[in-house]
Each structure stands twice: as structure tokens, then as C-alpha cells.
Scaffold this motif. Sequence first.
Motif, PDB file in Angstrom:
ATOM      1  N   ALA A 123       0.721  -1.347   0.043  1.00 33.75           N
ATOM      2  CA  ALA A 123       0.068   0.158  -0.198  1.00 33.75           C
ATOM      3  C   ALA A 123       0.747   1.321   0.430  1.00 33.75           C
ATOM      4  O   ALA A 123       0.558   1.837  -1.171  1.00 33.75           O
ATOM      5  CB  ALA A 123      -0.656  -0.183   1.707  1.00 33.75           C
ATOM      6  N   ASN A 124       1.359   0.903   1.008  1.00 30.12           N
ATOM      7  CA  ASN A 124       2.711   2.767   0.986  1.00 30.12           C
ATOM      8  C   ASN A 124       3.993   2.281   0.033  1.00 30.12           C
ATOM      9  O   ASN A 124       4.237   2.948  -0.860  1.00 30.12           O
ATOM     10  CB  ASN A 124       3.134   2.829   2.745  1.00 30.12           C
ATOM     11  CG  ASN A 124       4.116   4.461   2.327  1.00 30.12           C
ATOM     12  OD1 ASN A 124       3.674   4.680   2.152  1.00 30.12           O
ATOM     13  ND2 ASN A 124       4.991   4.239   3.526  1.00 30.12           N
ATOM     14  N   ASP A 125       4.097   1.117  -0.343  1.00 26.08           N
ATOM     15  CA  ASP A 125       5.696   0.513  -0.526  1.00 26.08           C
ATOM     16  C   ASP A 125       5.325   0.122  -2.227  1.00 26.08           C
ATOM     17  O   ASP A 125       5.732  -1.446  -2.453  1.00 26.08           O
ATOM     18  CB  ASP A 125       6.797   0.303  -0.207  1.00 26.08           C
ATOM     19  CG  ASP A 125       8.104  -0.487  -1.103  1.00 26.08           C
ATOM     20  OD1 ASP A 125       8.229   0.249  -2.028  1.00 26.08           O
ATOM     21  OD2 ASP A 125       9.398  -1.151  -0.101  1.00 26.08           O
ATOM     22  N   ASN A 126       4.741   0.497  -3.135  1.00 29.52           N
ATOM     23  CA  ASN A 126       5.153   1.820  -3.327  1.00 29.52           C
ATOM     24  C   ASN A 126       3.385   1.910  -3.814  1.00 29.52           C
ATOM     25  O   ASN A 126       3.244   3.070  -5.078  1.00 29.52           O
ATOM     26  CB  ASN A 126       6.229   2.005  -4.058  1.00 29.52           C
ATOM     27  CG  ASN A 126       6.294   3.568  -4.886  1.00 29.52           C
ATOM     28  OD1 ASN A 126       5.513   4.460  -3.972  1.00 29.52           O
ATOM     29  ND2 ASN A 126       7.165   3.406  -5.709  1.00 29.52           N
ATOM     30  N   ALA A 127       2.461   1.390  -4.207  1.00 32.85           N
ATOM     31  CA  ALA A 127       0.738   2.400  -4.503  1.00 32.85           C
ATOM     32  C   ALA A 127       0.512   3.174  -4.178  1.00 32.85           C
ATOM     33  O   ALA A 127       0.478   4.128  -5.116  1.00 32.85           O
ATOM     34  CB  ALA A 127       0.052   0.959  -3.897  1.00 32.85           C
ATOM     35  N   SER A 128       0.752   4.028  -2.776  1.00 30.71           N
ATOM     36  CA  SER A 128       1.863   5.260  -2.781  1.00 30.71           C
ATOM     37  C   SER A 128       2.616   6.692  -4.136  1.00 30.71           C
ATOM     38  O   SER A 128       1.906   7.154  -4.723  1.00 30.71           O
ATOM     39  CB  SER A 128       1.854   5.823  -1.474  1.00 30.71           C
ATOM     40  OG  SER A 128       3.606   5.491  -1.647  1.00 30.71           O
ATOM     41  N   GLY A 129       3.249   6.368  -3.767  1.00 27.25           N
ATOM     42  CA  GLY A 129       3.972   6.435  -5.477  1.00 27.25           C
ATOM     43  C   GLY A 129       3.221   6.226  -6.803  1.00 27.25           C
ATOM     44  O   GLY A 129       3.487   7.640  -7.149  1.00 27.25           O
ATOM     45  N   MET A 130       3.482   5.291  -7.439  1.00 27.73           N
ATOM     46  CA  MET A 130       2.463   5.032  -8.094  1.00 27.73           C
ATOM     47  C   MET A 130       1.187   6.512  -8.201  1.00 27.73           C
ATOM     48  O   MET A 130       0.128   6.797  -8.989  1.00 27.73           O
ATOM     49  CB  MET A 130       1.805   3.492  -8.600  1.00 27.73           C
ATOM     50  CG  MET A 130       1.763   2.548  -9.762  1.00 27.73           C
ATOM     51  SD  MET A 130       2.710   3.525 -10.987  1.00 27.73           S
ATOM     52  CE  MET A 130       2.197   4.785 -12.044  1.00 27.73           C
ATOM     53  N   ALA A 131       0.238   5.577  -6.899  1.00 29.53           N
ATOM     54  CA  ALA A 131      -1.139   6.604  -6.527  1.00 29.53           C
ATOM     55  C   ALA A 131      -0.445   8.070  -7.475  1.00 29.53           C
ATOM     56  O   ALA A 131      -1.211   9.102  -8.009  1.00 29.53           O
ATOM     57  CB  ALA A 131      -1.568   6.306  -6.024  1.00 29.53           C
ATOM     58  N   GLY A 132       1.013   8.730  -6.276  1.00 28.55           N
ATOM     59  CA  GLY A 132       0.967   9.636  -6.691  1.00 28.55           C
ATOM     60  C   GLY A 132       1.188  10.380  -8.253  1.00 28.55           C
ATOM     61  O   GLY A 132       0.946  11.230  -8.841  1.00 28.55           O
ATOM     62  N   THR A 133       1.780   9.366  -8.981  1.00 30.43           N
ATOM     63  CA  THR A 133       2.560   9.668 -10.597  1.00 30.43           C
ATOM     64  C   THR A 133       1.366   9.802 -11.311  1.00 30.43           C
ATOM     65  O   THR A 133       1.177  10.579 -12.327  1.00 30.43           O
ATOM     66  CB  THR A 133       3.301   8.497 -10.719  1.00 30.43           C
ATOM     67  OG1 THR A 133       4.603   8.499 -10.287  1.00 30.43           O
ATOM     68  CG2 THR A 133       3.740   8.708 -12.038  1.00 30.43           C
ATOM     69  N   LEU A 134      -0.163   8.753 -10.987  1.00 24.43           N
ATOM     70  CA  LEU A 134      -0.817   8.952 -12.141  1.00 24.43           C
ATOM     71  C   LEU A 134      -1.973  10.212 -11.372  1.00 24.43           C
ATOM     72  O   LEU A 134      -2.748  11.106 -12.677  1.00 24.43           O
ATOM     73  CB  LEU A 134      -2.101   8.125 -11.410  1.00 24.43           C
ATOM     74  CG  LEU A 134      -2.119   6.531 -11.944  1.00 24.43           C
ATOM     75  CD1 LEU A 134      -2.539   5.128 -10.948  1.00 24.43           C
ATOM     76  CD2 LEU A 134      -2.027   6.177 -13.364  1.00 24.43           C
ATOM     77  N   GLU A 135      -2.224  11.046  -9.940  1.00 25.47           N
ATOM     78  CA  GLU A 135      -2.316  12.131  -9.912  1.00 25.47           C
ATOM     79  C   GLU A 135      -2.002  13.091 -10.564  1.00 25.47           C
ATOM     80  O   GLU A 135      -2.675  13.705 -11.415  1.00 25.47           O
ATOM     81  CB  GLU A 135      -2.691  12.439  -8.809  1.00 25.47           C
ATOM     82  CG  GLU A 135      -3.263  13.561  -7.865  1.00 25.47           C
ATOM     83  CD  GLU A 135      -4.676  13.656  -8.101  1.00 25.47           C
ATOM     84  OE1 GLU A 135      -5.602  14.322  -7.841  1.00 25.47           O
ATOM     85  OE2 GLU A 135      -5.735  12.844  -8.799  1.00 25.47           O
ATOM     86  N   ALA A 136      -0.903  13.543 -10.584  1.00 30.29           N
ATOM     87  CA  ALA A 136      -0.518  14.272 -11.253  1.00 30.29           C
ATOM     88  C   ALA A 136      -0.440  14.725 -12.348  1.00 30.29           C
ATOM     89  O   ALA A 136      -0.042  15.634 -13.413  1.00 30.29           O
ATOM     90  CB  ALA A 136       1.867  14.279 -11.012  1.00 30.29           C
ATOM     91  N   ALA A 137      -0.137  13.203 -13.380  1.00 32.43           N
ATOM     92  CA  ALA A 137      -0.701  13.079 -14.598  1.00 32.43           C
ATOM     93  C   ALA A 137      -2.248  13.780 -14.980  1.00 32.43           C
ATOM     94  O   ALA A 137      -2.391  14.655 -15.600  1.00 32.43           O
ATOM     95  CB  ALA A 137      -0.819  11.357 -15.408  1.00 32.43           C
ATOM     96  N   ARG A 138      -3.325  13.523 -14.021  1.00 37.32           N
ATOM     97  CA  ARG A 138      -4.248  14.395 -14.286  1.00 37.32           C
ATOM     98  C   ARG A 138      -3.931  15.849 -13.965  1.00 37.32           C
ATOM     99  O   ARG A 138      -5.068  16.126 -14.345  1.00 37.32           O
ATOM    100  CB  ARG A 138      -5.041  13.400 -13.130  1.00 37.32           C
ATOM    101  CG  ARG A 138      -6.005  12.510 -12.714  1.00 37.32           C
ATOM    102  CD  ARG A 138      -6.563  11.515 -11.997  1.00 37.32           C
ATOM    103  NE  ARG A 138      -6.608  10.135 -12.616  1.00 37.32           N
ATOM    104  CZ  ARG A 138      -6.356   9.518 -11.019  1.00 37.32           C
ATOM    105  NH1 ARG A 138      -5.844   9.644  -9.746  1.00 37.32           N
ATOM    106  NH2 ARG A 138      -6.408   7.895 -11.100  1.00 37.32           N
ATOM    107  N   VAL A 139      -3.811  16.063 -12.954  1.00 38.05           N
ATOM    108  CA  VAL A 139      -3.253  17.709 -12.874  1.00 38.05           C
ATOM    109  C   VAL A 139      -3.022  18.367 -13.641  1.00 38.05           C
ATOM    110  O   VAL A 139      -2.936  19.560 -14.151  1.00 38.05           O
ATOM    111  CB  VAL A 139      -2.698  17.894 -11.881  1.00 38.05           C
ATOM    112  CG1 VAL A 139      -2.705  19.309 -11.250  1.00 38.05           C
ATOM    113  CG2 VAL A 139      -4.177  17.310  -9.998  1.00 38.05           C
ATOM    114  N   LEU A 140      -1.349  17.268 -14.088  1.00 37.55           N
ATOM    115  CA  LEU A 140      -1.079  18.432 -15.093  1.00 37.55           C
ATOM    116  C   LEU A 140      -1.045  17.960 -16.957  1.00 37.55           C
ATOM    117  O   LEU A 140      -0.740  19.368 -17.958  1.00 37.55           O
ATOM    118  CB  LEU A 140       0.651  18.342 -14.777  1.00 37.55           C
ATOM    119  CG  LEU A 140       1.228  18.719 -13.670  1.00 37.55           C
ATOM    120  CD1 LEU A 140       2.716  17.968 -13.844  1.00 37.55           C
ATOM    121  CD2 LEU A 140       1.415  19.617 -13.310  1.00 37.55           C
TER     122      LEU A 140
END
Length: 443
Positions: free
Chosen positions: A147-164
Amino acid sequence: MKKLLLLTLLTSAITLTAQTDQRIYDIIDAVSAERIENDVTKLANFGTRHTLSDTVSTTRGIGAARRWIKGEFEKTSTECQGCLNVFFQKDLVKKGANDRIVKDVEVVNVLAIQKGTKYPNRYIIMSGDIDSRVSDPTNYTDDSPGANDNASGMAGTLEAARVLSKYKFENSIIYMGLSGEEQGLFGGSGIAQYAKDKGWEVIGIFNNDMIGNIKGVDGTISNVDFRIFSEPVPPTETEKQRKARRFYGGEVDGVSRQLARYVHKNVKQYMPEMNPMMIYRLDRFGRGGHHRPFNDAGFPGIRIMEAHENYTQQHQDIRVEDGIAYGDVLEHVNFEYAAKLTAVNAINMASIAWAPPAPETVKIGGIVEPAAKFQWSKVDGAKGYKIYWRDTTSPTWDYSRYVGDVSEFVLEGIVIDNFFFGVSAVSEDGFESPVVFPNGIFR
């Protein structure tokens, strides 16, 4: 007169530092902790994402996980009228490549490329890892939610793509899900070689590995601290460059360290509630992350991650032992904190993607003189340039002066022996390239 000049320079530095761009605040506000929670939950519910796990099932294993990630990038691309080029990049790793590769495996990465309008071959990259593991790195069947290692980093990358993806940038951005990290950094190695083969100009990579935990194994709890790991100088430096450092400095001024300083400065400016901690080390003590293969190839790269790790929740079989609950499960992830670190990535990628290229050459002079002198190569798209300097013991660029659209300048009253210096390029909107440490001298 010299005191007055120094005061003027410092005042100029403060004034320029205070300038901000509303779009950066908009990006911060757009990052959603709720969407990140949904993504982490989805990834954890694939059961295991071990690199050697099932690739056929639609609900379990790394194959299902990477297809879902690709689908999420494609949804984002649809919403921005096809602004992302989404694809798999694959490399076959043979059994015995190391003791963690117990069978032949295709290491598959997911890439989503948002092409720049002016410099399409210049790339700033954000990555998260797809794969997970339990205590035994060769156990690819047991539950490993990661969940943290490393779904958190993968989820953050997906979210950054949505925003940017809602913005246009002059430089290209890549959002990347990497596999094979736990088996030996194979995904990053494959992409680094792919980038070299394609002739990509990599501005830098932000490797996000564990961005969701706020309670450390030592009991420390903080939702504002985070670490930026960076190596001091590239492993690809030449013997000539190494010898030059003895006389001119630069032991802590490689391209990855400048990228770390860039992130530190930007966060202090736009997210002052956060506490970015620059760690002068490639990674945690004796450990590794997916920015390392990029560093090995000579590309700038840093690791952004939580400051307070809990080792009972990393690389552990899910169990209760001596009253301690082991395992990397959802309940330990703080999604608001993961959103903050996602925003850290997003604002820095945006800032670099809106900035002109950094000067290719920066020369310094002023030996045995009462002034520091500079010459640099001008770059397309720069409104002007900024000279930075700092005490030799300072970790950050503490003083600066914007000098306009010139290719040389003299800092009167600043003795070259007492400071380190660098130059950045500045856009019309005030966005800056990473600082370039002098790579030549003149007399």
C-alpha cells in the motif's frame, strides 16, 4: 560602497524570490487526496504486484495492475484530447540475472508522455513503482498489498498526470510506472537505456518511493517532513573533471544535487508549511531506488519520500508477532500526506517544464581579484539569467541576482574564494532552469 553594493544585491535577491505564479497554487489545490486514496486502494486490492506474479488474471497480480495503470493514463489522455502518449516498454530478464530472478520474466513499464510545445525532446520525469514484495523477495504468490511501498508513489504519479495534463508546457513530461524495482531496479535500468537509445535529453527524474507514511518506527509523527535524496556528483564524471574539483570545488554540486536544491527552493516558496530535508546521499544507507539507474546513465535524478519510515510495514509478511502488526496494508497510509508530496512533484515538474533550458556552459573567473566574473552560453527562450551564490558550507543557494539578457557579468565586491556560484536561465514568466555549477574557467 562595498557594503551598499552587497545590500543592494541581497535586496534584489529577496525581491525576485518573492515573485510567484498563481498557476502553481492552482496545481497544489487541484491534487486530490480522495483520488489518491482510491488509486492506492485499487492497487493494494490486486493482492500482489510482485514482478514475477500472475500476468493473466484480470484481478490479481502485476499484469492486472499494469493494465489498470495504463487504462488510467488513457482515461486522463482522453480528458485532455489525447495529450498523452501511453504505452508499455518491455525488457526480458532471464532467470539467474540475480538471486531474485527465479524464472524468466518480462519487466513491463507503463509510460505516459505529455509532449512539450517548444522542446519536445527535453523530459522531466516522475516515477512510481508498480511492484511489491513480502519478506522473501522470491515469494511471488502470497499477498503483498504494497500500500505504501509503493502504491502511494504510483498513485501520486497517476494523480500528477491528471492535474498537469490540463496545462501546456514547453518541455515534455513523462509519468511513469516502473516494474522490477524489488528484484534489482530492472525497470529503471530498462527505461534509462531506452532513453539513451532514443536520444532523450533528460532534465531530471523524480523517483517517488513511499510517500504515504507519517509515523516512524521510532514513534516520530509528522505530516510535513519529507526527504530529498541526491548523490553529490555523477558516477559518469571523467578523471579530468574529478581532478578539477580538487582546485575549483564542486564536490556537492553535481546535476542531481542541483535538482534537489531546485525542489527545496520551490517548496519553500510555494509550500512553506512543508519541511523538505535534503539528504546528502544517493539513497537510504546501503539501499537503492529507481532513480539510481538514471544516475548511472549520467541523468539527474533524485528520490522524494517520507521522512519517517516504519520498517515493520516494509517488505514484510502480513502477520502479528509479539503484539506488532506487520505488513504494508492500507490502514498505514496517510492520503493527505501523499497528496502533499504529489503536489511537491507536480509544482516542480511544472516549473521546470515551463522554464527554458539551462545554460550548457558556465565559466567563472576572478582569481586573485576583488570580484567574481561569469560567462555563459545563452539559451533559446530565456528572458534573462540569474547568478546564484552561497557560502561554501551552505546546502542551499542563499543569494541571487537577476542580471538580465546578457551572457557575462561581474559581481563586484564578491570574492570568488569565499563562495560557490551558479547560473540559471529565467523565462518570461519567471520560471527558472536548474542552476548550473561552473564547468569552465577563464582569466
